[in-house]
Design a protein around this motif. Sequence first.
Motif, PDB file in Angstrom:
ATOM      1  N   TRP A  12       3.427  -6.007  -3.713  1.00 24.89           N
ATOM      2  CA  TRP A  12       3.326  -5.811  -2.269  1.00 24.89           C
ATOM      3  C   TRP A  12       3.908  -7.034  -1.585  1.00 24.89           C
ATOM      4  O   TRP A  12       3.591  -8.170  -1.936  1.00 24.89           O
ATOM      5  CB  TRP A  12       1.870  -5.645  -1.834  1.00 24.89           C
ATOM      6  CG  TRP A  12       1.209  -4.418  -2.384  1.00 24.89           C
ATOM      7  CD1 TRP A  12       1.089  -3.209  -1.779  1.00 24.89           C
ATOM      8  CD2 TRP A  12       0.555  -4.296  -3.653  1.00 24.89           C
ATOM      9  NE1 TRP A  12       0.410  -2.335  -2.590  1.00 24.89           N
ATOM     10  CE2 TRP A  12       0.074  -2.974  -3.764  1.00 24.89           C
ATOM     11  CE3 TRP A  12       0.335  -5.167  -4.730  1.00 24.89           C
ATOM     12  CZ2 TRP A  12      -0.615  -2.513  -4.869  1.00 24.89           C
ATOM     13  CZ3 TRP A  12      -0.338  -4.708  -5.844  1.00 24.89           C
ATOM     14  CH2 TRP A  12      -0.808  -3.393  -5.901  1.00 24.89           C
ATOM     15  N   TYR A  68       3.306 -12.369  -0.793  1.00 27.69           N
ATOM     16  CA  TYR A  68       3.336 -11.218  -1.691  1.00 27.69           C
ATOM     17  C   TYR A  68       2.188 -11.334  -2.683  1.00 27.69           C
ATOM     18  O   TYR A  68       1.606 -12.402  -2.870  1.00 27.69           O
ATOM     19  CB  TYR A  68       4.677 -11.117  -2.432  1.00 27.69           C
ATOM     20  CG  TYR A  68       4.884 -12.148  -3.502  1.00 27.69           C
ATOM     21  CD1 TYR A  68       4.559 -11.891  -4.834  1.00 27.69           C
ATOM     22  CD2 TYR A  68       5.404 -13.408  -3.194  1.00 27.69           C
ATOM     23  CE1 TYR A  68       4.749 -12.847  -5.816  1.00 27.69           C
ATOM     24  CE2 TYR A  68       5.595 -14.368  -4.165  1.00 27.69           C
ATOM     25  CZ  TYR A  68       5.274 -14.086  -5.476  1.00 27.69           C
ATOM     26  OH  TYR A  68       5.454 -15.028  -6.444  1.00 27.69           O
ATOM     27  N   ALA A  96       2.510  -2.951  -9.773  1.00 29.03           N
ATOM     28  CA  ALA A  96       3.063  -2.873  -8.417  1.00 29.03           C
ATOM     29  C   ALA A  96       3.154  -4.257  -7.793  1.00 29.03           C
ATOM     30  O   ALA A  96       2.495  -5.203  -8.227  1.00 29.03           O
ATOM     31  CB  ALA A  96       2.194  -1.967  -7.547  1.00 29.03           C
ATOM     32  N   GLN A 133       5.435  -1.685  -0.604  1.00 32.85           N
ATOM     33  CA  GLN A 133       4.887  -1.509  -1.955  1.00 32.85           C
ATOM     34  C   GLN A 133       5.966  -0.910  -2.852  1.00 32.85           C
ATOM     35  O   GLN A 133       6.556   0.131  -2.535  1.00 32.85           O
ATOM     36  CB  GLN A 133       3.667  -0.593  -1.946  1.00 32.85           C
ATOM     37  CG  GLN A 133       3.088  -0.393  -3.332  1.00 32.85           C
ATOM     38  CD  GLN A 133       1.898   0.560  -3.344  1.00 32.85           C
ATOM     39  OE1 GLN A 133       1.405   0.985  -2.313  1.00 32.85           O
ATOM     40  NE2 GLN A 133       1.455   0.906  -4.528  1.00 32.85           N
ATOM     41  N   TYR A 134       6.198  -1.586  -3.978  1.00 37.79           N
ATOM     42  CA  TYR A 134       7.216  -1.150  -4.935  1.00 37.79           C
ATOM     43  C   TYR A 134       6.708  -1.320  -6.357  1.00 37.79           C
ATOM     44  O   TYR A 134       5.744  -2.046  -6.607  1.00 37.79           O
ATOM     45  CB  TYR A 134       8.519  -1.943  -4.750  1.00 37.79           C
ATOM     46  CG  TYR A 134       9.251  -1.518  -3.498  1.00 37.79           C
ATOM     47  CD1 TYR A 134      10.215  -0.525  -3.546  1.00 37.79           C
ATOM     48  CD2 TYR A 134       8.953  -2.080  -2.267  1.00 37.79           C
ATOM     49  CE1 TYR A 134      10.858  -0.105  -2.387  1.00 37.79           C
ATOM     50  CE2 TYR A 134       9.592  -1.670  -1.111  1.00 37.79           C
ATOM     51  CZ  TYR A 134      10.547  -0.680  -1.183  1.00 37.79           C
ATOM     52  OH  TYR A 134      11.169  -0.261  -0.041  1.00 37.79           O
ATOM     53  N   THR A 149       6.780   1.697   2.650  1.00 35.52           N
ATOM     54  CA  THR A 149       6.574   0.619   3.612  1.00 35.52           C
ATOM     55  C   THR A 149       5.754   1.163   4.761  1.00 35.52           C
ATOM     56  O   THR A 149       6.006   2.260   5.248  1.00 35.52           O
ATOM     57  CB  THR A 149       7.926   0.084   4.132  1.00 35.52           C
ATOM     58  OG1 THR A 149       8.663  -0.453   3.035  1.00 35.52           O
ATOM     59  CG2 THR A 149       7.724  -0.990   5.177  1.00 35.52           C
TER      60      THR A 149
END
Length: 166
Positions: A107, A99, A105, A45-46, A29
Amino acid sequence: MSRKAFLFSLCLIALLPPVAAHKYFFGLTEVSLNPANNTLEVVHQYTLHDIQRAMTEQYGRNFRIEDSKADGRFQRWLKQHFQVRDSSGKPVKLDWVGYEADFQAIWFYQEAAVSANDFCSWQVTNSLLMDVYSAQVNTVNFVTPDSTRGVTLTAADNDQSVHCKE
């Protein structure tokens, strides 16, 4: 196929699931000040499939980001697991921006109106994904035009202060 070749192939197949699944659970983050318009901008971001699993566990069905309820669910989930407090300890109300995702990924974007020039003594709580993955590590970087300060959060310590002493 010989018996040895068959057994060797079977052993390789048995090893594939642990090799194919990733063992590192990491989120990043960035919290930054935008001096041009006095806003705090937050970007998380994951890994997409980690988020999808967490949302599936929370909502009890196979969660898809294309779902019409995804936006609202992401907002509630972030509000539940991520909070920033200013140097006086007051929670900063983060507004949802939206998002975006690609095949790997995702965001999330948030922002808030603030009148600050640094993050000294601010506090952050980030427990995103920690209820799903006990090994989850979340790094939060606080960025100003003059410096970047980061904190690393785990399930054992998901709330920290930003320290500015050199």
